[in-house]
Design a protein around this motif. Structure first.
Motif, PDB file in Angstrom:
ATOM      1  N   GLU A 161       0.870  -1.064   0.416  1.00 12.32           N
ATOM      2  CA  GLU A 161       0.192   0.534   0.539  1.00 12.32           C
ATOM      3  C   GLU A 161       0.895   1.070   0.663  1.00 12.32           C
ATOM      4  N   LEU A 162       1.864   1.733   0.886  1.00 11.21           N
ATOM      5  CA  LEU A 162       3.068   2.518   1.034  1.00 11.21           C
ATOM      6  C   LEU A 162       3.541   2.597  -0.615  1.00 11.21           C
ATOM      7  N   LYS A 163       4.239   1.181  -1.120  1.00 11.18           N
ATOM      8  CA  LYS A 163       4.851   1.561  -1.971  1.00 11.18           C
ATOM      9  C   LYS A 163       4.082   1.820  -3.573  1.00 11.18           C
ATOM     10  N   ASN A 164       2.915   1.701  -3.459  1.00 10.83           N
ATOM     11  CA  ASN A 164       2.131   1.696  -4.617  1.00 10.83           C
ATOM     12  C   ASN A 164       0.904   3.583  -4.503  1.00 10.83           C
ATOM     13  N   SER A 165       1.744   4.159  -3.082  1.00 10.59           N
ATOM     14  CA  SER A 165       0.463   4.589  -2.882  1.00 10.59           C
ATOM     15  C   SER A 165       1.794   6.781  -3.763  1.00 10.59           C
ATOM     16  N   LYS A 166       0.452   6.938  -4.365  1.00 13.18           N
ATOM     17  CA  LYS A 166       1.003   8.010  -4.655  1.00 13.18           C
ATOM     18  C   LYS A 166       0.616   9.594  -4.181  1.00 13.18           C
ATOM     19  N   GLY A 167       0.803   9.514  -2.399  1.00 14.39           N
ATOM     20  CA  GLY A 167       0.611  11.251  -2.581  1.00 14.39           C
ATOM     21  C   GLY A 167      -0.633  10.966  -1.459  1.00 14.39           C
ATOM     22  N   PHE A 168      -1.050  11.931  -1.209  1.00  9.51           N
ATOM     23  CA  PHE A 168      -2.228  12.042  -0.002  1.00  9.51           C
ATOM     24  C   PHE A 168      -3.482  11.332  -0.822  1.00  9.51           C
ATOM     25  N   ILE A 169      -4.292  10.794   0.065  1.00  4.78           N
ATOM     26  CA  ILE A 169      -5.426  10.350  -0.787  1.00  4.78           C
ATOM     27  C   ILE A 169      -6.939  11.296  -0.412  1.00  4.78           C
ATOM     28  N   TYR A 170      -7.631  10.781  -0.518  1.00  6.20           N
ATOM     29  CA  TYR A 170      -9.276  12.130  -0.135  1.00  6.20           C
ATOM     30  C   TYR A 170     -10.632  11.175   0.342  1.00  6.20           C
ATOM     31  N   VAL A 171     -11.090  11.565   1.310  1.00  5.39           N
ATOM     32  CA  VAL A 171     -12.081  11.097   1.661  1.00  5.39           C
ATOM     33  C   VAL A 171     -13.184  12.222   1.853  1.00  5.39           C
ATOM     34  N   THR A 172     -14.155  11.623   1.931  1.00  7.99           N
ATOM     35  CA  THR A 172     -15.587  12.906   2.864  1.00  7.99           C
ATOM     36  C   THR A 172     -15.393  12.740   3.795  1.00  7.99           C
ATOM     37  N   GLU A 173     -16.502  13.299   4.261  1.00  9.61           N
ATOM     38  CA  GLU A 173     -17.490  13.809   5.375  1.00  9.61           C
ATOM     39  C   GLU A 173     -17.311  12.071   6.034  1.00  9.61           C
ATOM     40  N   GLU A 174     -18.161  10.893   5.301  1.00 13.62           N
ATOM     41  CA  GLU A 174     -18.770  10.103   5.739  1.00 13.62           C
ATOM     42  C   GLU A 174     -17.321   9.088   5.949  1.00 13.62           C
ATOM     43  N   GLY A 175     -16.298   9.473   5.167  1.00 11.31           N
ATOM     44  CA  GLY A 175     -14.746   8.307   5.567  1.00 11.31           C
ATOM     45  C   GLY A 175     -14.707   7.838   4.456  1.00 11.31           C
ATOM     46  N   LYS A 176     -15.550   7.898   3.241  1.00 16.01           N
ATOM     47  CA  LYS A 176     -15.327   7.476   1.723  1.00 16.01           C
ATOM     48  C   LYS A 176     -14.077   8.259   0.810  1.00 16.01           C
ATOM     49  N   GLN A 177     -13.158   7.266   0.122  1.00 16.86           N
ATOM     50  CA  GLN A 177     -12.339   7.598  -0.349  1.00 16.86           C
ATOM     51  C   GLN A 177     -13.051   7.918  -1.660  1.00 16.86           C
ATOM     52  N   ILE A 178     -12.500   9.531  -2.019  1.00 16.26           N
ATOM     53  CA  ILE A 178     -12.555   9.674  -3.456  1.00 16.26           C
ATOM     54  C   ILE A 178     -11.238  10.131  -4.312  1.00 16.26           C
ATOM     55  N   SER A 179     -11.497  10.856  -5.467  1.00 14.74           N
ATOM     56  CA  SER A 179     -10.888  11.097  -5.967  1.00 14.74           C
ATOM     57  C   SER A 179     -10.299  12.939  -5.923  1.00 14.74           C
ATOM     58  N   LEU A 180      -9.852  13.413  -5.870  1.00 15.60           N
ATOM     59  CA  LEU A 180      -9.056  14.669  -6.327  1.00 15.60           C
ATOM     60  C   LEU A 180     -10.587  15.831  -7.543  1.00 15.60           C
TER      61      LEU A 180
ATOM     62  N   ALA B 237     -14.252  14.942  -6.617  1.00 19.04           N
ATOM     63  CA  ALA B 237     -14.499  16.027  -5.770  1.00 19.04           C
ATOM     64  C   ALA B 237     -14.857  17.436  -5.717  1.00 19.04           C
ATOM     65  N   ALA B 238     -13.886  17.694  -6.691  1.00 14.51           N
ATOM     66  CA  ALA B 238     -14.301  18.997  -7.455  1.00 14.51           C
ATOM     67  C   ALA B 238     -15.955  19.091  -8.491  1.00 14.51           C
ATOM     68  N   ALA B 239     -15.688  17.535  -8.741  1.00 11.24           N
ATOM     69  CA  ALA B 239     -16.256  18.112  -9.473  1.00 11.24           C
ATOM     70  C   ALA B 239     -17.994  18.070  -9.058  1.00 11.24           C
ATOM     71  N   LYS B 240     -17.720  17.131  -7.988  1.00  9.49           N
ATOM     72  CA  LYS B 240     -19.439  17.257  -7.019  1.00  9.49           C
ATOM     73  C   LYS B 240     -19.617  18.591  -5.979  1.00  9.49           C
ATOM     74  N   LYS B 241     -18.356  18.690  -6.274  1.00  3.54           N
ATOM     75  CA  LYS B 241     -18.673  20.062  -5.380  1.00  3.54           C
ATOM     76  C   LYS B 241     -18.513  19.762  -3.446  1.00  3.54           C
ATOM     77  N   ILE B 242     -18.233  18.667  -3.187  1.00  7.36           N
ATOM     78  CA  ILE B 242     -18.145  17.688  -2.122  1.00  7.36           C
ATOM     79  C   ILE B 242     -16.170  18.028  -1.539  1.00  7.36           C
ATOM     80  N   SER B 243     -17.241  18.620   0.392  1.00  6.77           N
ATOM     81  CA  SER B 243     -15.704  18.516   1.048  1.00  6.77           C
ATOM     82  C   SER B 243     -15.139  17.550   1.142  1.00  6.77           C
ATOM     83  N   ILE B 244     -13.505  16.947   1.179  1.00  8.93           N
ATOM     84  CA  ILE B 244     -12.565  15.957   1.014  1.00  8.93           C
ATOM     85  C   ILE B 244     -11.836  16.667   1.923  1.00  8.93           C
ATOM     86  N   THR B 245     -11.007  15.971   3.121  1.00  6.03           N
ATOM     87  CA  THR B 245     -10.017  15.718   4.060  1.00  6.03           C
ATOM     88  C   THR B 245      -8.844  15.539   3.928  1.00  6.03           C
TER      89      THR B 245
END
Length: 134
Positions: free
Chosen positions: A11-30, A33-41
């Motif tokens: 998982e660490l070797k294949n990661s390419k930087g940060f991942i983004y999660v919604t308020e519900e904790g679901k992983q989402i692409s940047l 999230a921008a297209a849907k105007k969803i707040s992410i962390t």
């Protein structure tokens, strides 16, 4: 446990930087999230791996735990040489490599006494210093 560790490494070797999660904790692409105007962390994959390992009982951010784990590995990996027994004259390249890897772990923890380490694992101090130079 072994599978979890292997999975974490991949998982660490294949990661390419940060991942983004919604308020519900679901992983989402940047982009999504921008297209849907969803707040992410943004979340660093390392933090997620540490959480998984801690849930399994491996507290890799706890210095005392790491010290204990390294001591256990050291005891299991290297035989102490009794003062009455003559020291070995030759080590295989694999043995040297393992010893140097263990030294790096000990040194990273701030317990860098080369003389005591060499004595504990049955390597002459000068021999150990020569290995470190190479």
């Amino acid at each position: 446990m072994r599978d979890l560790i292997k999975e974490s490494i991949l998982e660490l070797k294949n990661s390419k930087g940060f991942i983004y999660v919604t308020e519900e904790g679901k992983q989402i692409s940047l982009e999504e999230a921008a297209a849907k105007k969803i707040s992410i962390t943004p979340v660093h994959p390392k933090d997620e791996v540490l959480k998984k390992l801690e849930n399994a009982g491996l507290f890799l951010t706890d210095t005392k735990f790491l010290n204990d784990l390294n001591e256990l590995i050291s005891i299991l990996s290297f035989k102490k040489v009794s003062p009455n027994v003559s020291k070995r004259k030759h080590f295989t390249p694999n043995e040297k490599s393992k010893i140097l890897e263990e030294w790096k772990k000990v040194e990273a923890l701030g317990k860098s006494n080369k003389s005591a380490f060499a004595e504990e694992i049955g390597v002459g101090y000068q021999t150990f210093l020569n290995w470190l130079k190479n």
